[in-house]
Design a protein around this motif. Structure first.
Motif, short mmCIF file in Angstrom:
data_model
loop_
_atom_site.label_atom_id
_atom_site.label_comp_id
_atom_site.label_asym_id
_atom_site.label_seq_id
_atom_site.Cartn_x
_atom_site.Cartn_y
_atom_site.Cartn_z
N UNK A 176 107.90 8.53 25.92
CA UNK A 176 108.70 9.72 26.35
C UNK A 176 108.79 11.25 25.74
N UNK A 177 108.03 12.19 25.73
CA UNK A 177 107.13 13.18 25.37
C UNK A 177 108.67 14.40 25.51
N UNK A 178 108.63 15.11 24.36
CA UNK A 178 109.82 16.51 24.69
C UNK A 178 108.97 17.43 23.80
N UNK A 179 108.99 18.60 24.39
CA UNK A 179 108.56 20.29 24.16
C UNK A 179 109.12 21.12 24.31
N UNK A 180 109.42 22.01 22.69
CA UNK A 180 110.17 23.09 22.32
C UNK A 180 109.26 24.40 22.03
N UNK A 181 109.27 25.44 22.33
CA UNK A 181 108.74 26.65 21.83
C UNK A 181 109.83 27.25 21.51
N UNK A 182 109.44 27.62 20.62
CA UNK A 182 110.82 28.89 19.46
C UNK A 182 111.33 30.02 20.24
N UNK A 183 111.77 30.70 20.73
CA UNK A 183 112.07 31.98 20.98
C UNK A 183 112.36 32.89 20.02
N UNK A 184 111.09 33.35 19.48
CA UNK A 184 110.40 34.11 18.16
C UNK A 184 111.11 35.47 19.15
N UNK A 185 110.80 35.27 20.48
CA UNK A 185 111.17 36.64 21.18
C UNK A 185 112.75 37.00 21.52
N UNK A 239 109.03 14.79 29.41
CA UNK A 239 108.23 13.85 30.78
C UNK A 239 108.80 12.29 30.22
N UNK A 240 108.67 11.55 31.33
CA UNK A 240 109.02 10.15 31.10
C UNK A 240 107.81 9.65 31.58
N UNK A 241 107.43 8.38 31.30
CA UNK A 241 106.28 7.57 32.08
C UNK A 241 106.33 6.28 31.67
N UNK A 242 105.62 5.31 32.84
CA UNK A 242 105.23 3.63 32.80
C UNK A 242 104.28 4.08 32.72
N UNK A 266 97.54 -1.60 36.49
CA UNK A 266 96.90 -0.96 37.15
C UNK A 266 97.99 0.05 37.48
N UNK A 267 99.10 0.12 36.95
CA UNK A 267 100.94 1.51 37.64
C UNK A 267 99.87 2.39 36.67
N UNK A 268 100.39 3.46 37.25
CA UNK A 268 100.93 4.53 35.78
C UNK A 268 102.06 5.43 36.86
N UNK A 269 103.25 5.92 36.67
CA UNK A 269 104.21 6.24 37.13
C UNK A 269 104.72 7.48 36.36
N UNK A 270 105.68 8.46 36.62
CA UNK A 270 106.98 9.25 35.75
C UNK A 270 106.84 10.24 36.25
N UNK A 271 108.12 10.88 35.62
CA UNK A 271 109.02 11.85 36.04
C UNK A 271 108.48 13.28 35.19
N UNK A 272 108.48 14.54 35.72
CA UNK A 272 108.48 15.94 34.26
C UNK A 272 108.82 16.50 34.36
#
Length: 400
Positions: A175-184, A207-210, A214-220
């Motif tokens: 799993x990856x999670x990203x947040x960009x600060x709302x400095x504006x 995103x979440x990936x497996x 031979x398999x690579x799948x995911x959702x973002x």
């Protein structure tokens, strides 16, 4: 003589601990040198605007130089840093440290970093692109929010002021999670927005990936809030023929499912994206004003056949719909929905794991309102909706 030996011993006592620390916690220099020679054009005339004539060019393909390192803090915890900068091979106009750079902590629970970094949507989807979101046939020709309103690679992002979490791999799941600060953020409406609203631009996703054998799948997923989008040509039955507008989107989202599968010498990959831009925040009410968008659908499929050091690549992309909805009148008409296709073929010869040669041909076909193009940055041609970029390239990449 004894005084000299004592002095050397004292100096050695001061230097040795630092040298040992560098050995235990090494700093690594790394990089990539990648450039292509290209011959490109865009066919088709739109009104008084003629085609983009064929020209030759040398294009840097995101060459980079970086330094990274870690420090063992004990108890399974590490500190890490990375500083990465572009260095264009074709010209010297780069900005220092504009690539992935940050500082963070890593443990058995995963990694947390702060800085400037590619968002999970970009990282996980370009893994399916055999061209790696580079060159004239890469994924951003028609996907990642491309092809509408002269916008390209809206979600192929490297966010500033970002905090990210990367999980460890749990039986192949990550799993990856990203947040960009709302400095504006301000207490007033964004420029052109309706009264009573608050301007709060921000960028966030995950995103979440497996990955297994031979398999690579995911959702973002990624969303942008309170950001301007596009430059639009609104057709009118009376002059002037085009009115350009830059609407503000309260919410702009992208969903992607993707994967690839390898069996023997063949690797196949696919991505499906749905982009929702919704209604526009505006105080205007005149004909020609952009008030919203339909949903855009885009997909990509590719196949790579490997024979020894040679790889043969075919990639197809298609994006449709996502066009603007406007306030119409007797003389200002609703534009047709955008539609584009991209066909790219390539031959790659791998001299080693670090160095390859790539020959490639790509052709983009746009309908009258689509603006799909050659990827991002220096690859793009200055086209008008309805023009069709095409060309070939020869490139060499080396990593170190």
């Amino acid at each position: 003589m004894n005084k000299k030996l004592i002095a050397l011993a004292v100096a050695g006592a001061c230097v040795v601990p630092e040298a040992m620390a560098q050995t235990a916690n090494p700093v690594t220099l790394y990089g990539r040198a990648y450039a292509t020679f290209e011959s490109v054009e865009a066919k088709g005339s739109v009104g008084a605007i003629g085609p983009v004539v064929r020209r030759n060019r040398v294009v840097d393909q995101s060459s980079l130089l970086g330094v990274r390192g870690t420090e063992d803090l004990g108890g399974g915890l590490k500190a890490f840093f990375q500083l990465e900068t572009a260095w264009k091979l074709d010209q010297n106009d780069t900005t220092f440290a504009a690539r992935n750079s940050g500082v963070g902590l890593q443990g058995a629970w995963g990694s947390v970093l702060m800085g400037r970094w590619d968002v999970p949507f970009k990282v996980t989807t370009i893994a399916v692109d055999p061209f790696g979101d580079l060159t004239i046939g890469g994924i951003t020709s028609a996907l990642s929010g491309s092809g509408v309103g002269n916008q390209q690679a809206v979600f192929d992002r490297r966010d500033q002021n970002v905090v990210q979490y990367w999980s460890p791999s749990w039986m192949g799941l990550a799993v990856r999670v990203s947040y960009s600060a709302n400095e504006g953020k301000t207490s007033a409406p964004c420029a052109g927005a309706a009264a009573g609203t608050v301007c709060n631009p921000r960028s966030e996703g995950g995103s979440i990936t497996y990955t297994g054998g031979p398999i690579y799948v995911g959702y973002a997923y990624h969303q942008l809030r309170d950001m301007t989008f596009g430059s639009f040509a609104v057709t009118a039955t009376t002059p002037p023929p085009f009115t350009f507008q830059t609407p503000l989107l309260p919410k702009n989202t992208a969903h992607a499912i993707f994967g690839n599968f390898t069996f023997g010498p063949i690797k196949i990959g696919a991505i499906y994206e749905k982009l929702k831009r919704g209604n526009v925040s505006t105080a205007a009410s005149t004909a020609g004003t952009v008030i919203g968008f339909s949903d855009q659908k885009a997909w990509m499929g590719n196949v790579v056949f490997t024979a020894g050091n040679s790889q043969f690549i075919y990639q197809y992309q298609k994006a449709q719909d996502g066009g603007e909805r406007i306030i119409t009148s007797a003389t200002v008409l609703q534009p047709a929905e955008p539609n584009c296709t991209v066909n790219a073929v390539g031959y790659q010869y791998n001299f080693t794991r670090r160095t390859f040669f790539l020959g490639e041909y790509s052709r983009v076909k746009n309908n009258a309102t689509a603006t799909c193009n050659f990827g991002t940055g220096d690859e793009r041609l200055p086209i008008t909706a309805g023009q069709n970029p095409q060309g070939f390239s020869l490139g060499l990449r080396h990593i170190f």
